[in-house]
Design a protein around this motif. Structure first.
Motif, PDB file in Angstrom:
ATOM      1  N   THR A  64       9.201   4.215  -2.729  1.00  0.00           N
ATOM      2  CA  THR A  64       8.224   3.415  -2.066  1.00  0.00           C
ATOM      3  C   THR A  64       6.884   4.096  -2.160  1.00  0.00           C
ATOM      4  N   ALA A  65       6.989   5.320  -2.582  1.00  0.00           N
ATOM      5  CA  ALA A  65       5.686   6.442  -2.717  1.00  0.00           C
ATOM      6  C   ALA A  65       5.110   6.368  -1.486  1.00  0.00           C
ATOM      7  N   ARG A  66       5.951   6.582  -0.366  1.00  0.00           N
ATOM      8  CA  ARG A  66       5.369   6.567   1.068  1.00  0.00           C
ATOM      9  C   ARG A  66       4.129   7.330   1.237  1.00  0.00           C
ATOM     10  N   LYS A  67       4.436   8.548   1.012  1.00  0.00           N
ATOM     11  CA  LYS A  67       3.311   9.705   1.311  1.00  0.00           C
ATOM     12  C   LYS A  67       1.974   9.447   0.698  1.00  0.00           C
ATOM     13  N   LEU A  68       2.218   8.839  -0.621  1.00  0.00           N
ATOM     14  CA  LEU A  68       0.968   8.747  -1.247  1.00  0.00           C
ATOM     15  C   LEU A  68       0.269   7.268  -0.768  1.00  0.00           C
ATOM     16  N   ARG A  69       1.089   6.426  -0.561  1.00  0.00           N
ATOM     17  CA  ARG A  69       0.632   5.183   0.067  1.00  0.00           C
ATOM     18  C   ARG A  69      -0.333   5.543   1.342  1.00  0.00           C
ATOM     19  N   GLU A  70       0.535   6.379   2.293  1.00  0.00           N
ATOM     20  CA  GLU A  70      -0.283   6.683   3.459  1.00  0.00           C
ATOM     21  C   GLU A  70      -1.582   7.482   3.410  1.00  0.00           C
ATOM     22  N   THR A  71      -1.663   8.384   2.373  1.00  0.00           N
ATOM     23  CA  THR A  71      -2.777   9.224   1.961  1.00  0.00           C
ATOM     24  C   THR A  71      -3.829   8.223   1.664  1.00  0.00           C
ATOM     25  N   VAL A  72      -3.516   7.241   0.825  1.00  0.00           N
ATOM     26  CA  VAL A  72      -4.694   6.727   0.090  1.00  0.00           C
ATOM     27  C   VAL A  72      -5.160   5.625   1.133  1.00  0.00           C
ATOM     28  N   ALA A  73      -4.069   5.041   2.168  1.00  0.00           N
ATOM     29  CA  ALA A  73      -4.425   4.025   3.325  1.00  0.00           C
ATOM     30  C   ALA A  73      -5.411   4.727   4.261  1.00  0.00           C
ATOM     31  N   ALA A  74      -4.987   6.005   4.447  1.00  0.00           N
ATOM     32  CA  ALA A  74      -5.826   6.736   5.514  1.00  0.00           C
ATOM     33  C   ALA A  74      -7.489   6.965   4.644  1.00  0.00           C
ATOM     34  N   TYR A  75      -7.573   7.162   3.415  1.00  0.00           N
ATOM     35  CA  TYR A  75      -8.603   7.448   2.895  1.00  0.00           C
ATOM     36  C   TYR A  75      -9.532   6.125   2.991  1.00  0.00           C
ATOM     37  N   HIS A  76      -8.892   5.178   2.927  1.00  0.00           N
ATOM     38  CA  HIS A  76      -9.725   3.625   2.787  1.00  0.00           C
ATOM     39  C   HIS A  76      -9.887   3.185   4.503  1.00  0.00           C
ATOM     40  N   GLY A  77      -8.997   3.775   5.462  1.00  0.00           N
ATOM     41  CA  GLY A  77      -9.103   2.915   6.747  1.00  0.00           C
ATOM     42  C   GLY A  77      -8.293   1.932   6.821  1.00  0.00           C
ATOM     43  N   ILE A  78      -7.169   1.913   5.988  1.00  0.00           N
ATOM     44  CA  ILE A  78      -6.177   0.541   6.211  1.00  0.00           C
ATOM     45  C   ILE A  78      -4.681   1.077   6.487  1.00  0.00           C
ATOM     46  N   GLN A  79      -3.813   0.231   6.504  1.00  0.00           N
ATOM     47  CA  GLN A  79      -2.599   0.738   6.829  1.00  0.00           C
ATOM     48  C   GLN A  79      -1.613   1.042   5.448  1.00  0.00           C
ATOM     49  N   ALA A  80      -0.694   1.743   5.351  1.00  0.00           N
ATOM     50  CA  ALA A  80       0.163   1.986   4.341  1.00  0.00           C
ATOM     51  C   ALA A  80       0.766   0.645   3.904  1.00  0.00           C
ATOM     52  N   GLU A  81       1.138  -0.412   4.619  1.00  0.00           N
ATOM     53  CA  GLU A  81       1.535  -1.718   4.297  1.00  0.00           C
ATOM     54  C   GLU A  81       0.668  -2.408   3.790  1.00  0.00           C
ATOM     55  N   GLN A  82      -0.507  -2.198   3.632  1.00  0.00           N
ATOM     56  CA  GLN A  82      -1.621  -2.936   2.835  1.00  0.00           C
ATOM     57  C   GLN A  82      -1.819  -2.473   1.454  1.00  0.00           C
ATOM     58  N   VAL A  83      -0.930  -1.285   1.251  1.00  0.00           N
ATOM     59  CA  VAL A  83      -1.039  -0.413  -0.155  1.00  0.00           C
ATOM     60  C   VAL A  83       0.383  -0.733  -0.903  1.00  0.00           C
ATOM     61  N   PHE A  84       0.070  -1.100  -2.320  1.00  0.00           N
ATOM     62  CA  PHE A  84       0.978  -1.219  -3.256  1.00  0.00           C
ATOM     63  C   PHE A  84       0.639  -0.246  -4.377  1.00  0.00           C
ATOM     64  N   ALA A  85       1.567   0.659  -4.714  1.00  0.00           N
ATOM     65  CA  ALA A  85       1.509   1.680  -5.669  1.00  0.00           C
ATOM     66  C   ALA A  85       2.145   1.546  -7.094  1.00  0.00           C
ATOM     67  N   GLY A  86       1.566   1.216  -8.206  1.00  0.00           N
ATOM     68  CA  GLY A  86       2.397   1.132  -9.498  1.00  0.00           C
ATOM     69  C   GLY A  86       2.113   1.944 -10.561  1.00  0.00           C
ATOM     70  N   ASN A  87       2.791   1.878 -11.712  1.00  0.00           N
ATOM     71  CA  ASN A  87       2.651   2.740 -12.792  1.00  0.00           C
ATOM     72  C   ASN A  87       1.364   2.461 -13.757  1.00  0.00           C
ATOM     73  N   GLY A  88       0.268   2.821 -13.206  1.00  0.00           N
ATOM     74  CA  GLY A  88      -0.992   2.214 -13.608  1.00  0.00           C
ATOM     75  C   GLY A  88      -1.435   1.059 -13.312  1.00  0.00           C
ATOM     76  N   SER A  89      -2.734   0.799 -13.126  1.00  0.00           N
ATOM     77  CA  SER A  89      -3.318  -0.582 -12.734  1.00  0.00           C
ATOM     78  C   SER A  89      -2.944  -1.537 -13.570  1.00  0.00           C
ATOM     79  N   ASP A  90      -2.389  -1.214 -14.864  1.00  0.00           N
ATOM     80  CA  ASP A  90      -2.037  -2.244 -15.918  1.00  0.00           C
ATOM     81  C   ASP A  90      -0.607  -2.660 -15.142  1.00  0.00           C
ATOM     82  N   GLU A  91       0.194  -2.017 -14.954  1.00  0.00           N
ATOM     83  CA  GLU A  91       1.488  -2.496 -14.322  1.00  0.00           C
ATOM     84  C   GLU A  91       1.025  -3.449 -13.119  1.00  0.00           C
ATOM     85  N   VAL A  92       0.167  -2.796 -12.156  1.00  0.00           N
ATOM     86  CA  VAL A  92       0.023  -3.629 -10.983  1.00  0.00           C
ATOM     87  C   VAL A  92      -0.597  -4.844 -11.421  1.00  0.00           C
ATOM     88  N   LEU A  93      -1.396  -5.042 -12.379  1.00  0.00           N
ATOM     89  CA  LEU A  93      -1.803  -6.391 -12.478  1.00  0.00           C
ATOM     90  C   LEU A  93      -0.599  -7.087 -13.237  1.00  0.00           C
TER      91      LEU A  93
END
Ligand SMILES: *Cc1c(COP(=O)(O)O)cnc(C)c1O
Length: 359
Positions: A64-93
């Protein structure tokens, strides 16, 4: 063509990425990579994650890349549950096409945009309609009012670099409530306003970002989606039906470190923005028309010279820029912003080519 291929494979038209030349020192301005190395903290974090024996690689990474999502969520002032992490944004798309954009009504995206979108649409059998940019290559959000199964565009747009004000995006998202609006912010850090600030208010907004450009980590393959939990859940359902571990251990550690070094990040973006101004001035002085850009690229044409010919002549000098053989833009070149030295080399070489030009 092979009789062993599935019907799907027969029908595919794969995306062709910019060339990765096998030269020692190409001036590589064709894939919008960052000209500077990533934060030194990234290298340190990778070393630490590996340890002396690479023992950690024995185990699977956190799916779930939990720690990464928490770090990025805190950076943007949002919750980790509002973040999805994928293998490049091409995969996310790709996951987004399957999870959120495949409906009976057509997906809408601009006629001139990231050329991967029609490739995904064909692969995932998502019906789409393109919406023409105006003569200045601007997106007019009022053109996206027809019934749709989703709306998708980059901000700033690719390959033009042209940004759209956040107020226009909010107008679109607030009117288009029956389907998801996806804003692909691959270049947003070079001068446009992020729509992440809107995700709490609009459950139909998904924002996609990448570390490939502004954080100099194209080689790590990490991208994100930001949005309402329901949208993020949809992406997780697709991911967990495809590949539960899209991000390896080193990528997770590297990108956490990248987000922890904000000073490096701001300095890096500022350098690229300064070089963009300098390159735009150099190209304009040579007679190019340059589209106003808020990305790490310039989209430019010259009335006197054929774009494909120019790209070919530059290639002979080991300078690589991108040319798209597509309607409306086949006389443009897309030039990534390199170091000042690389940009100067491009401008000097173009000046030489012009003075020796025989059509
Ligand atoms: C570069 C780019 C991407 C892909 O980024 P990765 O994270 O490297 O896969 C997505 N969208 C646009 C508009 C891009 O320019």
């Amino acid at each position: 063509m092979s009789r062993y291929w599935s019907d799907i494979v027969h029908r595919l038209t794969p995306y062709v990425p910019g060339e990765q030349p096998a030269l020692a020192h190409p001036v590589k301005l064709n894939t919008n990579e960052n000209p500077y190395p990533p934060s030194p903290r990234v290298l340190e974090a990778i070393r630490q994650a590996l340890g002396d024996t690479a023992e950690s690689l024995r185990r699977y990474p956190d799916p779930t890349a939990r720690k990464l999502r928490e770090t990025v969520a805190a950076y943007h002032g949002i919750q980790a549950e509002q973040v999805f992490a994928g293998n490049g944004s091409d995969e996310v798309l790709a996951f987004t096409f399957q999870a959120l954009l495949k409906h009976d009504k057509p997906l809408l995206f601009p006629d001139i945009t990231y050329s991967f979108y029609p490739t995904y649409a064909r692969h995932f059998e998502v019906g789409y309609q393109t919406v023409a940019l105006d003569d200045t290559f601007a997106i007019n959000v009022d053109d996206y009012a027809s019934p749709n199964g989703g709306v998708l565009f980059p901000n700033p747009n690719a390959p033009t670099g042209r940004p759209l004000p956040l107020a226009d995006i909010e107008r679109l998202v607030s009117r288009n409530t029956d389907s998801v609006v996806v804003i692909d912010e691959a270049y947003v850090d070079f001068g446009a306003e992020s729509a992440i600030a809107l995700i709490d208010r609009y459950p139909n907004l998904l924002v996609v970002q990448t570390v490939s450009k502004s954080r100099s980590l194209a080689g790590m393959r990490v991208g994100f989606a930001f949005g309402n939990r329901e949208l993020i859940d949809a992406l997780n359902r697709v991911k967990d039906s495809f590949n539960s571990y899209p991000l390896d251990r080193l990528a997770q550690a590297a990108v956490i470190a990248a987000y922890e070094d904000d000073a490096w990040f701001h300095d890096n973006c500022a350098k690229v923005i300064a070089s963009r101004k300098r390159l735009a001035a150099g190209l304009t002085a040579l007679g190019f028309e340059v589209v106003p850009s808020a990305a790490n690229l310039l989209f430019a044409r010259h009335e006197g010279y054929d774009a494909a010919t120019l790209a070919g002549r530059l290639r002979e000098k080991e300078i690589f820029v991108r040319h798209f053989n597509a309607p409306r833009i086949d006389q443009h070149l897309r030039i990534s912003v390199g170091t000042d030295a690389e940009c100067d080399m491009l401008v000097d070489t173009l000046r030489d080519i012009f003075s020796a030009y025989v059509g």
